[in-house]
Design an enzyme around this catalytic site. Structure first.
Site, PDB file in Angstrom:
ATOM      1  N   TYR A 290       0.446   9.180  -2.843  1.00 43.68           N
ATOM      2  CA  TYR A 290       1.322   8.656  -1.565  1.00 43.68           C
ATOM      3  C   TYR A 290       1.136   7.114  -1.496  1.00 43.68           C
ATOM      4  O   TYR A 290       1.990   6.327  -1.171  1.00 43.68           O
ATOM      5  CB  TYR A 290       1.414   9.757  -0.461  1.00 43.68           C
ATOM      6  CG  TYR A 290       1.637   8.985   0.624  1.00 43.68           C
ATOM      7  CD1 TYR A 290       2.817   8.706   1.079  1.00 43.68           C
ATOM      8  CD2 TYR A 290       0.698   8.524   1.640  1.00 43.68           C
ATOM      9  CE1 TYR A 290       3.346   8.011   2.164  1.00 43.68           C
ATOM     10  CE2 TYR A 290       1.147   7.780   2.802  1.00 43.68           C
ATOM     11  CZ  TYR A 290       2.097   7.823   2.978  1.00 43.68           C
ATOM     12  OH  TYR A 290       2.687   7.050   4.070  1.00 43.68           O
ATOM     13  N   TYR A 439       1.331  -1.199   9.342  1.00 44.57           N
ATOM     14  CA  TYR A 439       1.023   0.149   8.640  1.00 44.57           C
ATOM     15  C   TYR A 439       0.677   0.360   7.141  1.00 44.57           C
ATOM     16  O   TYR A 439       0.615  -0.537   6.677  1.00 44.57           O
ATOM     17  CB  TYR A 439       2.246   0.982   9.047  1.00 44.57           C
ATOM     18  CG  TYR A 439       3.726   0.511   8.628  1.00 44.57           C
ATOM     19  CD1 TYR A 439       3.771  -0.476   7.547  1.00 44.57           C
ATOM     20  CD2 TYR A 439       4.420   1.221   9.261  1.00 44.57           C
ATOM     21  CE1 TYR A 439       5.145  -0.590   7.249  1.00 44.57           C
ATOM     22  CE2 TYR A 439       6.142   0.982   8.897  1.00 44.57           C
ATOM     23  CZ  TYR A 439       6.211  -0.063   7.856  1.00 44.57           C
ATOM     24  OH  TYR A 439       7.262  -0.271   7.382  1.00 44.57           O
ATOM     25  N   GLU A 440       0.485   1.545   6.953  1.00 39.52           N
ATOM     26  CA  GLU A 440      -0.099   1.778   5.373  1.00 39.52           C
ATOM     27  C   GLU A 440      -1.301   0.873   5.020  1.00 39.52           C
ATOM     28  O   GLU A 440      -1.427   0.400   3.985  1.00 39.52           O
ATOM     29  CB  GLU A 440       0.867   1.520   4.482  1.00 39.52           C
ATOM     30  CG  GLU A 440       2.305   2.313   4.634  1.00 39.52           C
ATOM     31  CD  GLU A 440       2.222   3.612   5.022  1.00 39.52           C
ATOM     32  OE1 GLU A 440       0.956   4.514   4.273  1.00 39.52           O
ATOM     33  OE2 GLU A 440       3.077   4.360   5.307  1.00 39.52           O
ATOM     34  N   GLY A 441      -2.300   0.655   6.064  1.00 42.97           N
ATOM     35  CA  GLY A 441      -3.459  -0.098   5.911  1.00 42.97           C
ATOM     36  C   GLY A 441      -3.191  -1.587   6.364  1.00 42.97           C
ATOM     37  O   GLY A 441      -2.295  -2.334   5.463  1.00 42.97           O
TER      38      GLY A 441
END
Lengths: 603, 603
Positions: A290, A439-441
């Site tokens: 993901y 977001y997402e790191g």
């Protein structure tokens, strides 16, 4: 808000002329379906959908979602557009054929995602999140889970989410508190609260399939004790439809800086019925698929912000009149010249453009590894592609999203004071773009992933592969190779070679310094990431130059388009690339300049 | 939103130890009132007002002004705070003593403006705009105009605005359409529409004094045909109070990205009664005083955004726990270390900090010329100061506002996803800060002002004065000068000398290139501005280092504070200054890389 015109020609230039994806599709499952003509037809249709259905509701979508007692309503038009989207079969484009998908290579889906994001960022996140759930279930779901959820997700009648973050932990998932306890029937009962869940609650689909990280009783401490679960909003009924309501409720949606059209949910799990994905305590591994998908998608968002913002700013700069050009009147009939005649306005426009097109090329280049990773013919090929993709991912995500924000800032700036006013739409692009470095790191986390896992722990192997490719590209233009483009490419090729060598040197030097003090890694990581991004983007611009020169020499293609590429490449090398040296210099600075100040002095 | 604590010690360090403003006040009217003790007392009181009255209504002020049929209501608390503000006499601090002001040097007012902006940007714009009107009337108003308006503006019971922009013209004021025709009684009748009028309509004061640019019949074309007028919202009654309503109405307020607490008005002038300021067609000259004031104020806003954002981020970084420090556990009792222990978080915090403190120093340095310009004892002194101030102004405004946005971005980034959520307040600082590179002349316009008027047309005179000061500062530390700080300062002094020399070299080179093609000016102007900013800021950091070293050697002062300065200076020179070279390289790039692409290719 200006219209959005999908640059289909640019996507085709990348797919056909720069990267020759066709030849690569030969070793990818489903690739034989993706002929040149087919790809062009798909992009052309996708462009129509983006331009006609998504772009017109981008600005109005900024009014946002509304929350009423757990029910979230998306902005006007979002639901209708989604209905048309699934009816046209767009969600199933790259899904497995045995689950109702069309099985096309991922690279095509990645390109279309970028178009959709450019057209309507907040809207595109809904199918974007579903893709993460699809990827996770494809890789780690049981056959029954695939039958229950994957088919519905691929067809788009249900959507998906990924539930990781909790109020006290985002990056450091080991601190997670959400708990799962086994039920007698093999399912689990989950309690806890997740925040920042994009597309976490909405009215687009009959059901929402939450993929949730939680801890089993007696799980090992930290990230080794996380398990992954499916928690559908409605449990699957006997006939496969959405049945009984499950114990997950949307407590509220966040008030954010932007992406207002996407409901960012606080989800409360209250004895929610859950189904384990993969093995207990192996949740983080199951999430990696993901994460790769999500991080490429987010990288695309940087290019998307740049493209949308560029299109708006370029149109305005051609129309808005102010002052006379310093080198002579350009619009003698008008009261002033168009601001595009002023060098500094051009500087901003070209910066946006090289970010949009360069970022798109970077993502497309990496998407060939995504194709192989998912559809390679042997496990060996798939593993090799995963590693190559894994090296690119943090650079793409960290670098392109940072530059996307910069590009959106230029878009506001070209408009002057009008850029700050909502009605013109430019500030919305900036507000939306700002989420992508978070977001997402965050960028900092991408940088640590790149430096720590992808360079140092990898012992420079992938860096050497990537830079090796840069060197062999540059080597084509050595005088004795007799390339017809040698003369035109000499300068850029030499620059690419120097970038490759310096990139290696910086990595080795960083490794030496890390041995002395491991804080050197964190102290130089973001500068190293940015250097890597400029080197990678420089490589792409040189490849685009080469393809444009070749086509122009052959007398084919759209002359204006190809010449624009050459001008843009020149701009990138002359006026953007000097930044790489500043990052190189900064990352070599002494550690004390960053770490010597006592923590107590940060008041 | 975190609290705001005014760094009074930093202001005092700059005023007393770095710049020795006391010695300079000797040649400034009103300067003898400004003893060290007096300045400290004023700053301490101002800090209390900012912390207790303004900061607490910053975040709630983001709810914005409301417009109802021409009436604008400011956010809750704004009116009460304004009332306290004028009752305490803050507006009259630097106003002329013969108009009811306290006559203190401008530099003190500039510092307090920065504190107020940091506490509450949108609120501080109301008195900020009045100051522009005050400066214009002080310089160019008749005695009667001063009596009618200036006294009320200085006491703060009325407020002021500056009305320049129209829908089709911002920068290019020559395109203006608003018309003024003479009445029989010596007044004028004005018709037209002005937009983007900050503080243009509100409920804080009984009257609003608009200073408006308009064209007389048969005025020369372009900017030489602009005249300046006073247009009060209410005409002055016999007794001096606000009398009959004048023909100016607020048609709407803009929906903006930020600064929601300040009503940005569209003003419709409909046979409005107007009074000429200065000579007909000399309006632009009369505006220059205002522009200098406004541009310094806007430069301060960059430092303000950095300070507020730094304070929020530093607090969060000390408290938020995530991951373990790579160089060893720092918080063994907790489940993770505070994120301030991670080098990349420190990088962001220190970047914010050097922008805030460095920007503040740059503004304070220039404010000594503002003092002399307004209160110098001879016309010669005043003229010389005006020129020195004029050189600094575009650098301050262009450079510090750009870096202010960067700092606010870092503030959001330190918070991770929470930075994007309104409730934390960090995204508001970013949205507010974004206006500063746009209004009062965009960065591009500042850059053209710097390069065109302040460097090339000035034949490098002021650049030589400024860089000469840098060289003589650096020269103090030559070995044979036997400065006790020579050893500690050697490296930074050498860097300052190199910056000065390269700054001159870049300017001469740009002049040569401009002779070949005038577009070279616009092509390199923003990079030249940014280089100038880093050089100027570098000079300030070296001066701060020197003052800190001296105080530490003498055993006086706050050790933590002084050591922080040294650490921050080191960070600036090692990790921020390398950017200057990238700008130097870019501004030397060939012109074709920017201008060769045909305008028609910008689609």
């Amino acid at each position: 808000m200006p219209d959005y015109k999908v640059p289909v020609n640019d996507y085709l230039f990348l797919f056909n002329d720069v990267l020759d994806m066709q030849s690569k599709y030969k070793s990818v499952q489903g690739g034989d379906e993706a002929s040149n003509d087919m790809v062009e037809a798909i992009f052309t249709e996708a462009a129509k959908f983006c331009e006609n259905e998504l772009a017109p509701i981008y600005q109005s979508g900024d009014d946002g979602c509304t929350w009423d007692n757990g029910v979230v309503t998306t902005p006007a038009g979002f639901k209708e557009a989604y209905q048309k989207f699934i009816e046209a079969g767009w969600t199933s484009l790259t899904g497995s054929t045995d689950m109702g998908g069309q099985g096309l290579p991922s690279s095509i889906g990645i390109a279309i995602n970028e178009m959709m994001t450019t057209a309507n960022w907040a809207w595109a996140m809904y199918p974007g999140l579903s893709e993460g759930a699809v990827a996770t279930l494809e890789t780690s779901g049981t056959e029954q889970q695939k039958k229950d959820y994957l088919v519905k997700l691929i067809s788009g009648v249900w959507s998906g989410t990924m539930c990781l973050t909790e109020p006290h932990c985002g990056t450091d998932l080991g601190l997670m508190k959400t708990k799962a306890v086994p039920n007698d029937d093999g399912s689990y009962k989950v309690n806890g609260t997740k925040i920042f869940i994009s597309a976490g609650e909405h009215d687009l689909t009959d059901n929402i399939v939450h993929i949730v990280l939680a801890k089993l009783p007696d799980a090992p401490k930290g990230t080794k004790g996380l398990s992954l679960f499916i928690i559908p909003k409605f449990l699957v009924a006997e006939d496969g439809s959405a049945g009984e309501r499950n114990g997950v409720r949307c407590g509220s949606i966040e008030h954010k800086m932007g992406i207002h059209g996407n409901g960012t949910a606080v989800l409360n799990f209250d004895d929610a019925k859950a189904f384990l994905i993969g093995e207990p305590n192996q949740g983080l591994a199951a999430m990696f698929t993901y994460m790769n998908v999500a991080r490429i998608g987010t990288a695309s968002q940087g290019a998307a912000a740049a493209e949308r913002s560029y299109q708006g700013a370029a149109k305005y700069a051609r129309e808005r009149l102010a002052m006379r050009s310093i080198s002579g009147v350009k619009n003698p009939e008008g009261p002033a010249d168009a601001i595009i005649e002023h060098p500094d306005v051009r500087r901003m426009l070209l910066t946006q453009r090289v970010i949009a097109e360069g970022g798109r090329a970077m993502v497309t280049y990496a998407s060939q590894f995504a194709d192989l990773y998912r559809g390679g013919n042997s496990q060996e090929e798939r593993d090799a592609a995963e590693i190559r993709l894994g090296f690119c991912t943090p650079i793409l995500k960290g670098f392109i999203t940072e530059l996307g924000v910069e590009a959106a800032n230029h878009g506001v700036q070209v408009f002057g004071g009008h850029g700050y006013i909502k009605e013109w739409g430019m500030e919305q692009i900036l507000r939306d773009s700002r989420i992508a470095t978070l977001y997402e790191g965050t960028t900092g986390i991408q940088a640590l992933d790149l430096v720590g896992r992808k360079v140092l722990m990898d012992k420079f192997k992938q860096l050497n592969v990537f830079t090796g490719e840069m060197l062999s590209f540059a080597g084509q233009f050595l005088p004795w190779k007799k390339s017809p483009q040698a003369k035109q490419m000499r300068k850029q090729a030499w620059t690419v070679a120097k970038l490759a060598i310096k990139w290696r040197y910086l990595a080795y030097r960083m490794a030496m310094r890390a041995k002395k003090n491991p804080d050197n890694v964190g102290a130089s990581s973001v500068d190293f990431l940015m250097y890597s991004g400029y080197a990678y983007m420089g490589f792409m611009w040189a490849k685009m130059s080469f393809a444009a020169h070749k086509q122009l020499a052959a007398g084919g293609g759209d002359k204006n388009f190809l010449e624009s590429k050459l001008h843009s490449a020149e701009f990138f090398f002359e006026r953007i690339l000097p930044r790489a040296d500043a990052h190189a210099k900064t990352l070599s600075a002494n550690l004390e300049s960053l770490m010597a100040m006592p923590t107590s002095y940060f008041e």
